[in-house]
Write a protein that holds these residues in place. Structure first.
Motif, mmCIF file in Angstrom:
data_model
loop_
_atom_site.group_PDB
_atom_site.id
_atom_site.type_symbol
_atom_site.label_atom_id
_atom_site.label_comp_id
_atom_site.label_asym_id
_atom_site.label_seq_id
_atom_site.Cartn_x
_atom_site.Cartn_y
_atom_site.Cartn_z
ATOM 1 N N HIS A 16 -30.339 -15.826 -27.276
ATOM 2 C CA HIS A 16 -29.727 -15.017 -26.223
ATOM 3 C C HIS A 16 -29.837 -15.647 -24.833
ATOM 4 C CE1 HIS A 16 -28.769 -11.720 -28.873
ATOM 5 N NE2 HIS A 16 -30.006 -11.667 -29.312
ATOM 6 N N LEU A 51 -28.698 -8.504 -21.919
ATOM 7 C CA LEU A 51 -29.095 -8.428 -23.325
ATOM 8 C C LEU A 51 -28.521 -7.205 -24.037
ATOM 9 C CD1 LEU A 51 -30.986 -9.803 -25.474
ATOM 10 C CD2 LEU A 51 -32.731 -8.143 -24.764
ATOM 11 N N ALA A 62 -26.910 -7.320 -27.798
ATOM 12 C CA ALA A 62 -28.047 -7.443 -28.704
ATOM 13 C C ALA A 62 -28.411 -6.102 -29.323
ATOM 14 C CB ALA A 62 -29.255 -8.012 -27.960
ATOM 15 N N ASP A 66 -33.322 -7.086 -31.990
ATOM 16 C CA ASP A 66 -33.363 -8.332 -31.217
ATOM 17 C C ASP A 66 -34.110 -8.134 -29.906
ATOM 18 O OD1 ASP A 66 -31.915 -9.547 -33.185
ATOM 19 O OD2 ASP A 66 -30.295 -10.242 -31.880
#
Length: 375
Positions: A16, A51, A62, A66
């Motif tokens: 990421h 994120l 995400a 995650d």
């Protein structure tokens, strides 16, 4: 040597935010954890800021699973950043829910992703005797919005924030409603004051923010529901916060254990015992994260079970960090304060709201078959 426990978290952080973990590792630990730490500016520039913003809004999209791994990896590498970034991530996750069907909030999410904006959380915290849903802000109605006056201390990301999320109560004929305000950091009336004095987690920028009649237009306020009823937006905020802050502190403790494993300190049995407790904590958070990913409506008792895991994790991290710190030895203690800072930082989970003692009645009722009622 690679510490197996952190392989997946670090791999997901790399997915990421490519290169970001290595960038943090190149910064000396004392600098990472200092008040003038470059870690937060680096996070804003190259970290996983977006994120939890959906890919459709320009984010990384995400999963909760995650996110747990990412916060764990950050905790192991940079404790202060892990705690500070949790405040941003859970605020973003709450905003994602609030943005459903709201064009203004949807545009804000895209701006956060594209401009890499950081959100600080100004909800009630650090005030003994104040309820978890009580606001630290006084609201004064105004034409087209509201004036807010009050303070938030400590407030992580106080120096680097682009937006402040703050709560206030709005009186209605049916009772008080909890409102969430989104306030640009450059709004007149906001001032920053030194507050944090502990060397542990000093790099989280956790200072005092004061608001003096700060105007918030109606378009930047979201109703989170009645104060006495835990509505979906409030529930989501609590769930995301408890999940991510627990993962951050698990990672902080894992960073200490990693040094024990890398240094082959004490016996094999001792190192395995430390690994057992870390893995048990991660497995519990992973299970709850998968449930959150699978149940967009949020199971009614998810928060209760998450709090039980968090409070159990507090005690586990205390045991593990104590033994890991001892295993590193007296000479390490004498020569460097790094391990001691990690030890102190790993204990911080118990100081985040809601405290275990405040939840004992509600959780006891839940364990005896009743409904969990945070309020």
């Amino acid at each position: 040597m690679n510490f197996a426990f952190l392989e997946t978290p670090r791999a997901l952080l790399e997915r990421h935010a490519p290169g970001f973990d290595a960038e943090l590792a190149d910064i000396p630990f004392t600098s990472r954890e200092s008040r003038a730490s470059p870690a937060i500016p680096a996070f804003k520039a190259r970290g996983p800021v977006a994120l939890l913003i959906p890919a459709s809004a320009g984010g990384l999209g995400a999963s909760a699973l995650d996110a747990v791994h990412v916060q764990c990896a950050l905790g192991a590498r940079a404790p202060s950043l892990a705690v500070a970034s949790t405040m941003h991530q859970f605020s973003v996750a709450s905003l994602v829910l609030a943005a459903a069907g709201d064009a203004t909030q949807g545009l804000l999410l895209r701006a956060i992703a594209e401009q890499r904006l950081l959100l600080a959380s100004g909800f009630a915290e650090g005030v003994p005797g104040r309820g978890i849903l009580d606001s630290g802000m006084q609201a004064e109605s105004a034409d087209g919005g509201v004036y807010l006056t009050g303070c938030k201390k400590p407030c992580s990301l106080a120096t680097s924030m682009d937006l402040l999320t703050a709560s206030y109560l709005r009186e209605t004929q049916t009772g008080d409603e909890l409102m969430i305000a989104l306030i640009p950091a450059n709004t007149p009336g906001i001032s920053l004051h030194a507050y944090w004095s502990n060397p542990a987690l000093a790099g989280a920028q956790s200072d005092e923010l004061r608001l003096d009649r700060v105007f918030v237009p109606n378009r930047l306020s979201v109703c989170a529901g009645p104060r006495e009823i835990l509505e979906p937006l409030q529930l989501a905020g609590f769930v995301w916060f408890e999940l991510l802050i627990s993962a951050a502190y698990l990672g902080i403790c894992a960073g200490l254990v990693e040094q024990v494993v890398d240094g082959a300190r004490w016996s094999e049995a001792d190192r395995v015992d430390l690994g057992c407790e870390l893995q048990l904590g991660l497995a519990a958070l992973q299970g709850l994260a998968r449930e959150l990913d699978a149940d967009g409506a949020l199971a009614g008792d998810l928060l209760a079970r998450l709090l039980l895991v968090r409070y159990g994790l507090e005690r586990s991290l205390a045991r593990v960090s104590d033994r890991a710190h001892e295993a590193l030895g007296g000479m390490r203690f004498i020569a460097s304060g790094d391990a001691s800072i990690r030890l102190l930082s790993a204990r911080g989970l118990c100081f985040h709201p809601p405290a275990r003692i405040a939840m004992r009645t509600a959780l006891d009722a839940y364990l005896r078959g009743g409904a969990f009622n945070l309020t």
